[in-house]
Design a protein around this motif. Sequence first.
Motif, short mmCIF file in Angstrom:
data_model
loop_
_atom_site.label_atom_id
_atom_site.label_comp_id
_atom_site.label_asym_id
_atom_site.label_seq_id
_atom_site.Cartn_x
_atom_site.Cartn_y
_atom_site.Cartn_z
N HIS A 1 -7.70 -6.65 -4.78
CA HIS A 1 -8.11 -7.13 -3.46
C HIS A 1 -7.43 -6.29 -2.38
N ASP A 2 -8.20 -5.93 -1.35
CA ASP A 2 -7.59 -5.29 -0.18
C ASP A 2 -8.27 -5.81 1.09
N CYS B 1 -18.10 -5.19 -6.92
CA CYS B 1 -17.32 -5.37 -5.70
C CYS B 1 -17.88 -6.58 -4.97
N ARG C 1 0.87 -1.18 0.00
CA ARG C 1 0.00 0.00 0.00
C ARG C 1 0.91 1.23 0.00
N ALA D 1 -7.41 1.49 -3.50
CA ALA D 1 -7.00 0.56 -2.44
C ALA D 1 -5.88 1.18 -1.58
N ILE E 1 -1.81 -5.49 -1.18
CA ILE E 1 -2.90 -5.47 -2.16
C ILE E 1 -2.60 -6.57 -3.17
N CYS F 1 -8.23 2.30 1.79
CA CYS F 1 -8.33 1.07 2.57
C CYS F 1 -8.13 1.39 4.05
#
Length: 145
Positions: free
Chosen positions: A89-90, A123, A20, A60, A72, A64
């Motif tokens: 994806h997070d 999502c 991140r 993200a 991620i 996030c």
Amino acid sequence: MPEDLSPSPAPIERSCWLPRHRSSPRAARWALHKFLLPHPSGELLVFTGELLVSELVTNAVRHCRAPHNLLILVRFQLAPDDTLRIEVHDADSQEPSYRPASTTAESGRGLLLVKELATQWGCCPREGGVGKFVWCHISPEADAA
């Protein structure tokens, strides 16, 4: 004479883990570029694909609500019909939402770009209940238009 009913080719996939960090959108664009380059339809998908993966990874990284040491996951899949699927994806379970952006704002339009340029997007919660993934589909026909 019987027809040859060979199975359709399986989708081609690649994934990578990114920190991140503000440099991750660039790394995701480069990973997607390398993934698409060898494929005949890759040239038709790369421009929109790089833009949308950059937006999703930026979301993200920026939004996030999870510890910064969690990575991620970015996944690319090219289907036999040349549709590109991008997943980011997070570890945050909260779904992304649109927020109004003023005409002078320098941010706040990422999901609008995804909505307008992808053929589909959505999502979903991640398996195991930790976090989510945001996905979009891009087709060569839509990208060429």
